[in-house]
Design a protein around this motif. Structure first.
Motif, PDB file in Angstrom:
ATOM      1  N   ARG A   1     -11.035   0.326   1.043  1.00 24.32           N
ATOM      2  CA  ARG A   1      -9.779   1.035   0.762  1.00 24.32           C
ATOM      3  C   ARG A   1     -10.064   2.488   0.353  1.00 24.32           C
ATOM      4  O   ARG A   1     -10.839   2.747  -0.568  1.00 24.32           O
ATOM      5  CB  ARG A   1      -9.031   0.327  -0.354  1.00 24.32           C
TER       6      ARG A   1
ATOM      7  N   PHE B   1       0.832  -1.203   0.000  1.00 31.52           N
ATOM      8  CA  PHE B   1       0.000   0.000   0.000  1.00 31.52           C
ATOM      9  C   PHE B   1       0.873   1.261   0.000  1.00 31.52           C
ATOM     10  O   PHE B   1       0.896   2.017   0.979  1.00 31.52           O
ATOM     11  CB  PHE B   1      -0.910  -0.002   1.230  1.00 31.52           C
TER      12      PHE B   1
ATOM     13  N   MET C   1      -9.341  -4.163   1.818  1.00 25.71           N
ATOM     14  CA  MET C   1      -9.529  -3.889   0.392  1.00 25.71           C
ATOM     15  C   MET C   1     -10.954  -3.440   0.100  1.00 25.71           C
ATOM     16  O   MET C   1     -11.191  -2.618  -0.796  1.00 25.71           O
ATOM     17  CB  MET C   1      -9.175  -5.125  -0.426  1.00 25.71           C
TER      18      MET C   1
ATOM     19  N   ALA D   1      -0.556  -9.477   1.087  1.00 17.88           N
ATOM     20  CA  ALA D   1      -1.136  -8.154   0.838  1.00 17.88           C
ATOM     21  C   ALA D   1      -0.691  -7.617  -0.522  1.00 17.88           C
ATOM     22  O   ALA D   1      -1.480  -6.971  -1.238  1.00 17.88           O
ATOM     23  CB  ALA D   1      -0.743  -7.185   1.948  1.00 17.88           C
TER      24      ALA D   1
ATOM     25  N   GLU E   1      -1.146   4.841   0.304  1.00 22.11           N
ATOM     26  CA  GLU E   1      -1.731   5.079   1.619  1.00 22.11           C
ATOM     27  C   GLU E   1      -0.668   5.469   2.636  1.00 22.11           C
ATOM     28  O   GLU E   1      -0.879   6.345   3.487  1.00 22.11           O
ATOM     29  CB  GLU E   1      -2.489   3.843   2.090  1.00 22.11           C
TER      30      GLU E   1
ATOM     31  N   GLN F   1      -5.973 -13.465   5.398  1.00 17.85           N
ATOM     32  CA  GLN F   1      -6.730 -13.090   4.199  1.00 17.85           C
ATOM     33  C   GLN F   1      -7.970 -12.279   4.554  1.00 17.85           C
ATOM     34  O   GLN F   1      -8.333 -11.334   3.842  1.00 17.85           O
ATOM     35  CB  GLN F   1      -7.123 -14.349   3.420  1.00 17.85           C
TER      36      GLN F   1
ATOM     37  N   ILE G   1      -6.935  -8.699   5.150  1.00 17.08           N
ATOM     38  CA  ILE G   1      -6.628  -8.032   3.882  1.00 17.08           C
ATOM     39  C   ILE G   1      -7.907  -7.752   3.093  1.00 17.08           C
ATOM     40  O   ILE G   1      -8.101  -6.636   2.566  1.00 17.08           O
ATOM     41  CB  ILE G   1      -5.646  -8.880   3.051  1.00 17.08           C
ATOM     42  N   ASP G   2      -8.793  -8.726   3.028  1.00 14.63           N
ATOM     43  CA  ASP G   2     -10.043  -8.549   2.274  1.00 14.63           C
ATOM     44  C   ASP G   2     -10.900  -7.429   2.860  1.00 14.63           C
ATOM     45  O   ASP G   2     -11.505  -6.635   2.122  1.00 14.63           O
ATOM     46  CB  ASP G   2     -10.837  -9.857   2.253  1.00 14.63           C
TER      47      ASP G   2
ATOM     48  N   ALA H   1      -2.874  -8.976  -3.169  1.00 14.29           N
ATOM     49  CA  ALA H   1      -4.188  -8.330  -3.179  1.00 14.29           C
ATOM     50  C   ALA H   1      -4.167  -7.017  -3.946  1.00 14.29           C
ATOM     51  O   ALA H   1      -5.152  -6.654  -4.598  1.00 14.29           O
ATOM     52  CB  ALA H   1      -4.673  -8.100  -1.748  1.00 14.29           C
ATOM     53  N   THR H   2      -3.046  -6.290  -3.869  1.00 15.69           N
ATOM     54  CA  THR H   2      -2.965  -5.006  -4.559  1.00 15.69           C
ATOM     55  C   THR H   2      -2.282  -5.108  -5.920  1.00 15.69           C
ATOM     56  O   THR H   2      -2.078  -4.092  -6.595  1.00 15.69           O
ATOM     57  CB  THR H   2      -2.225  -3.965  -3.687  1.00 15.69           C
TER      58      THR H   2
END
Length: 304
Positions: free
Chosen positions: A295, A213, A292, A258, A216, A285, A288-289, A261-262
């Motif tokens: 976000r 991230f 997201m 992570a 961020e 997970q 992280i979910d 995920a991004t």
């Protein structure tokens, strides 16, 4: 290159292919994401970089490759985590030859050096190189604390300039500033107290979850330094459950999940590390979910 030791400096992960070679294509994609977010430096070969499992030639390749990507835009900093002073000196010389702009240095590994031995380790290495050095002070994980009295001695070496402050005691930032003023630059080394550390006067943030991230992380830094604390807190509170993945023995696996995920990493780790499975994986997970799904859009804060 002189280093100003401020801003966000990612301690980047090392990317591997499924057959355990360096994945330079994915590594380059991640570095570009960091650059696009506006980070102030790239740190290679830390814990997140799985340095203890990297071959010497792989470290050299990563240094040279990163330098090719970033050029002179931001500094490339190589971490040193060696068992002997001789090994640290050799690592510093190699990093300088390969184009590194600076060094981050852990105290001696394995052997529990006393204060005098630790100071000499840093000083002798510093004398061997022209590169600026940031001392990594993490007594929680590495059992050696570099005290203020030790820093007083270390700062006699002009190229020892900064500390990655990971004692997890935010009041230590005020102690450092009270003792050294601007002589010792302070970068927070613990994601979960980074905002607090910046408010207390830290100059920068050596970050972990920035690997996944970057925008961020940079947004929080920019807002704090602009005095816009409430806006920074809103992002930080969203971020905190993910940041807590960094203060965990499986931080490498967590952060690589992570990154997947991004879209700027893979889960591939080098043995003896293994990708997470079972309930442990499910818990990470879910964190992280959840992040997201909510976000925030922070584009407007990248130029604050």
């Amino acid at each position: 290159m002189e280093i100003t030791w401020k801003g966000v400096m990612p301690a980047v992960t090392t990317k591997f292919t499924a057959d355990d070679n360096l994945d330079l294509d994915m590594f380059k994609k991640n570095i570009h994401a960091q650059l696009n977010a506006g980070v102030n430096g790239i740190i290679l070969g830390g814990t997140l970089g799985e340095a203890s499992t990297l071959l010497a030639e792989e470290k050299r390749e990563l240094t040279r490759f990163t330098k090719e990507i970033v050029g002179d835009r931001i500094p490339v900093i190589m971490n040193i985590a060696e068992q002997s002073t001789k090994g640290a000196i050799q690592a510093a010389e190699t990093a300088e030859q390969d184009g590194a702009s600076g060094l981050m240095m852990l105290p001696p590994m394995r052997y529990l050096a006393d204060d005098r031995e630790t100071v000499e380790y840093y000083k002798e290495t510093a004398k061997s190189t022209s590169l600026p050095i940031m001392v990594y002070n993490n007594p929680v994980d590495y059992k050696i604390e570099v005290s203020l009295d030790m820093f007083e001695e270390l700062l006699k070496q002009d190229n020892i300039q900064a500390v990655k402050e990971s004692t997890r005691d935010t009041s230590n930032i005020s102690r450092i500033i009270n003792r050294f003023g601007d002589r010792l630059k302070i970068l927070s080394g613990v994601d979960t107290i980074a905002l607090e550390s910046l408010v207390m006067g830290a100059d920068g943030w050596v970050a972990g979850l920035v690997c996944a991230f970057p925008k961020e992380t940079v947004a929080i830094y920019n807002l704090v330094k602009a005095g816009r604390i409430e806006e920074a807190l809103k992002i930080y509170r969203w971020f905190l459950p993910v940041l807590e993945l960094d203060i965990n023995a499986k931080l490498v696996q967590n952060i690589k999940m992570a990154e997947v995920a991004t879209g700027i990493g893979t889960e591939n780790v080098r043995a003896p590390r293994l990708s997470l499975n079972g309930k442990e994986r499910e818990n990470v997970q879910n964190i992280i979910d959840t992040a997201m799904a909510s976000r925030p859009n922070v584009e407007e804060y990248l130029s604050v």
